[in-house]
Design an enzyme around this catalytic site. Structure first.
Site, PDB file in Angstrom:
ATOM      1  N   SER A  15     -72.979-108.920 -11.472  1.00  0.00           N
ATOM      2  CA  SER A  15     -73.751-107.565 -11.097  1.00  0.00           C
ATOM      3  C   SER A  15     -75.348-108.045 -10.695  1.00  0.00           C
ATOM      4  O   SER A  15     -75.574-108.532 -10.774  1.00  0.00           O
ATOM      5  CB  SER A  15     -73.421-106.554 -12.224  1.00  0.00           C
ATOM      6  OG  SER A  15     -74.501-105.506 -11.374  1.00  0.00           O
ATOM      7  N   LYS A  66     -64.994 -96.125 -14.509  1.00  0.00           N
ATOM      8  CA  LYS A  66     -65.358 -94.727 -13.354  1.00  0.00           C
ATOM      9  C   LYS A  66     -64.595 -94.036 -13.786  1.00  0.00           C
ATOM     10  O   LYS A  66     -64.781 -92.741 -14.068  1.00  0.00           O
ATOM     11  CB  LYS A  66     -65.606 -94.854 -12.052  1.00  0.00           C
ATOM     12  CG  LYS A  66     -66.054 -95.889 -11.657  1.00  0.00           C
ATOM     13  CD  LYS A  66     -66.558 -96.223 -10.103  1.00  0.00           C
ATOM     14  CE  LYS A  66     -67.682 -97.362  -9.979  1.00  0.00           C
ATOM     15  NZ  LYS A  66     -67.987 -97.721  -8.494  1.00  0.00           N
ATOM     16  N   GLU A  78     -70.586 -81.303 -10.900  1.00  0.00           N
ATOM     17  CA  GLU A  78     -69.332 -80.760  -9.424  1.00  0.00           C
ATOM     18  C   GLU A  78     -68.677 -82.245  -8.470  1.00  0.00           C
ATOM     19  O   GLU A  78     -68.136 -82.169  -8.742  1.00  0.00           O
ATOM     20  CB  GLU A  78     -69.777 -79.308  -9.097  1.00  0.00           C
ATOM     21  CG  GLU A  78     -69.295 -78.989  -8.457  1.00  0.00           C
ATOM     22  CD  GLU A  78     -69.300 -77.867  -7.629  1.00  0.00           C
ATOM     23  OE1 GLU A  78     -68.850 -77.449  -6.601  1.00  0.00           O
ATOM     24  OE2 GLU A  78     -70.454 -77.348  -7.760  1.00  0.00           O
ATOM     25  N   ASP A 102     -72.335 -93.479  -5.596  1.00  0.00           N
ATOM     26  CA  ASP A 102     -71.824 -93.584  -4.471  1.00  0.00           C
ATOM     27  C   ASP A 102     -71.647 -93.722  -2.911  1.00  0.00           C
ATOM     28  O   ASP A 102     -72.071 -93.692  -2.113  1.00  0.00           O
ATOM     29  CB  ASP A 102     -70.597 -94.512  -5.024  1.00  0.00           C
ATOM     30  CG  ASP A 102     -70.740 -95.710  -5.897  1.00  0.00           C
ATOM     31  OD1 ASP A 102     -71.300 -96.354  -6.543  1.00  0.00           O
ATOM     32  OD2 ASP A 102     -69.742 -95.749  -6.554  1.00  0.00           O
ATOM     33  N   ARG A 152     -53.287 -97.163   4.955  1.00  0.00           N
ATOM     34  CA  ARG A 152     -51.948 -98.005   5.037  1.00  0.00           C
ATOM     35  C   ARG A 152     -50.901 -97.363   4.627  1.00  0.00           C
ATOM     36  O   ARG A 152     -50.093 -96.965   5.738  1.00  0.00           O
ATOM     37  CB  ARG A 152     -51.568 -99.706   4.397  1.00  0.00           C
ATOM     38  CG  ARG A 152     -51.219-100.167   4.538  1.00  0.00           C
ATOM     39  CD  ARG A 152     -51.159-101.705   4.297  1.00  0.00           C
ATOM     40  NE  ARG A 152     -51.062-100.745   2.473  1.00  0.00           N
ATOM     41  CZ  ARG A 152     -51.179-102.144   1.073  1.00  0.00           C
ATOM     42  NH1 ARG A 152     -52.290-103.162   1.489  1.00  0.00           N
ATOM     43  NH2 ARG A 152     -51.600-101.544   0.464  1.00  0.00           N
ATOM     44  N   VAL A 154     -49.892 -93.428   4.622  1.00  0.00           N
ATOM     45  CA  VAL A 154     -50.654 -92.268   4.885  1.00  0.00           C
ATOM     46  C   VAL A 154     -50.386 -91.247   4.012  1.00  0.00           C
ATOM     47  O   VAL A 154     -51.410 -90.232   3.584  1.00  0.00           O
ATOM     48  CB  VAL A 154     -49.438 -91.428   5.983  1.00  0.00           C
ATOM     49  CG1 VAL A 154     -50.627 -90.316   7.103  1.00  0.00           C
ATOM     50  CG2 VAL A 154     -49.368 -93.056   7.104  1.00  0.00           C
ATOM     51  N   GLU A 155     -49.480 -91.266   3.188  1.00  0.00           N
ATOM     52  CA  GLU A 155     -49.734 -89.876   1.874  1.00  0.00           C
ATOM     53  C   GLU A 155     -51.230 -90.091   1.025  1.00  0.00           C
ATOM     54  O   GLU A 155     -51.059 -88.751   0.667  1.00  0.00           O
ATOM     55  CB  GLU A 155     -48.497 -90.099   0.945  1.00  0.00           C
ATOM     56  CG  GLU A 155     -47.630 -90.706   1.765  1.00  0.00           C
ATOM     57  CD  GLU A 155     -46.296 -91.574   2.324  1.00  0.00           C
ATOM     58  OE1 GLU A 155     -45.848 -91.535   3.259  1.00  0.00           O
ATOM     59  OE2 GLU A 155     -47.214 -92.817   2.432  1.00  0.00           O
ATOM     60  N   LYS A 156     -51.461 -91.134   1.031  1.00  0.00           N
ATOM     61  CA  LYS A 156     -52.522 -90.834   0.331  1.00  0.00           C
ATOM     62  C   LYS A 156     -53.902 -90.299   1.280  1.00  0.00           C
ATOM     63  O   LYS A 156     -54.300 -89.985   0.087  1.00  0.00           O
ATOM     64  CB  LYS A 156     -53.186 -92.843  -0.399  1.00  0.00           C
ATOM     65  CG  LYS A 156     -52.320 -92.631  -1.479  1.00  0.00           C
ATOM     66  CD  LYS A 156     -52.819 -94.531  -2.029  1.00  0.00           C
ATOM     67  CE  LYS A 156     -53.932 -94.531  -3.009  1.00  0.00           C
ATOM     68  NZ  LYS A 156     -54.521 -95.580  -3.208  1.00  0.00           N
ATOM     69  N   TYR A 220     -70.478-106.175   0.994  1.00  0.00           N
ATOM     70  CA  TYR A 220     -71.605-107.176   1.344  1.00  0.00           C
ATOM     71  C   TYR A 220     -71.061-108.729   1.205  1.00  0.00           C
ATOM     72  O   TYR A 220     -71.958-109.589   0.956  1.00  0.00           O
ATOM     73  CB  TYR A 220     -72.817-106.640   0.454  1.00  0.00           C
ATOM     74  CG  TYR A 220     -71.747-106.468  -0.684  1.00  0.00           C
ATOM     75  CD1 TYR A 220     -72.085-107.695  -2.314  1.00  0.00           C
ATOM     76  CD2 TYR A 220     -71.475-105.351  -1.537  1.00  0.00           C
ATOM     77  CE1 TYR A 220     -72.299-106.983  -3.408  1.00  0.00           C
ATOM     78  CE2 TYR A 220     -71.235-105.061  -2.678  1.00  0.00           C
ATOM     79  CZ  TYR A 220     -71.718-106.285  -3.721  1.00  0.00           C
ATOM     80  OH  TYR A 220     -71.351-105.838  -4.860  1.00  0.00           O
TER      81      TYR A 220
END
Length: 276
Positions: A15, A66, A78, A102, A152, A154-156, A220
């Protein structure tokens, strides 16, 4: 007394956050240090209890924790709740509050580095994972005209749009998105496709790219992906992932200290470290 901040994740040793935060603490004369805390997946609850017990002033949270930290917090704001992920925790006298900087950091970096406003812009987001979620929900809080999702599977992308705003967003396969590229002002890659060490692959064909469009990549390492190089060659304005890394950190720093750090200095430190 010196305040303690840090990063909880697994692994954390690569990090660049300590570099950014400790330099900013020193420059602003804030008596504080930022440390790395390697926390194995089964130990998240114990680690958060440790933050409370030791009076650690605040922590960032990175992969893979996370989501896992959320049940151990007293409150989740929220925006972070909507994304379903926390990357910043503040310890208010033992009361732990979770935030997510983020996507907000990404949007601020995009507007400031590219010197634009997102009002009325048509945006395509590639990917539907954790990074995409934060960016998508943050883009929805701007006055962008359209924020479309391509993935890739589509459902997601469809699930994300249904949770978000079906009036302002559509979802596509990558192949369909490639045929529609000319419709967009900004194209964002939120996937890890093209990241070190697999630097030869690209997330999407840029054959139909219009010159003058902004092409942004949250990667990056390398600083300029093959995809960004091609976008530049086709006349696009390009942005790498350093801005998002720096601005999400700067927003966390501001939440902890009430002060805004020197983001250009942070960027310079990060780029120097990445070039080593």
């Amino acid at each position: 007394m010196e305040k303690v901040y840090g990063l909880i994740g697994f692994p954390v040793e690569h990090s660049l956050s300590p570099l950014m935060h400790n330099d900013a603490f020193a420059r602003l004369g804030i008596p504080a240090r930022y440390h790395l805390f390697s926390v194995e997946p089964g130990q998240v609850g114990a680690a958060i209890a440790g933050v409370r017990a030791l009076g650690i002033a605040g922590v960032n949270v990175t992969i893979p924790h996370k989501l896992a930290v959320i049940p151990f917090l007293d409150e989740v704001d929220e925006h972070a709740r909507r994304i379903g992920a926390v990357n910043t925790i503040i310890n208010n006298d033992g009361r732990l509050v979770g935030y997510n900087t983020d996507g907000l950091g990404y949007v601020q970096a995009l507007e400031e580095e590219m010197n634009i406003t997102l009002d009325g812009k048509r945006i395509l987001v590639i990917g539907a994972g954790g990074g995409a979620r934060g960016i998508y929900f943050s883009l929805l809080s701007t006055a962008a005209e359209r924020i479309d999702m391509a993935n890739r599977t589509v459902e997601k992308a469809e699930r994300l749009v249904r949770e978000g705003d079906e009036r302002r967003s559509a979802y596509f396969s990558l192949a369909e998105a490639e045929t529609r590229l000319a419709e967009y002002d900004i194209i964002i890659n939120t996937t890890s496709v093209g990241m070190h060490p697999r630097v030869e692959v690209q997330p999407l064909s840029l054959e139909r790219l219009r010159p003058g469009v902004i092409v942004s990549d949250i990667i990056y390492n390398p600083l300029e992906t093959k995809w960004l190089k091609e976008a530049k060659a086709r006349g696009a304005r390009v942005q790498n992932g350093v801005g998002m890394l720096v601005y999400q950190g700067a927003l966390a720093f501001e939440k902890w200290t009430g002060q805004w750090p020197d983001v250009n200095r942070m960027k310079q430190l990060v780029i120097e470290a990445l070039r080593r």
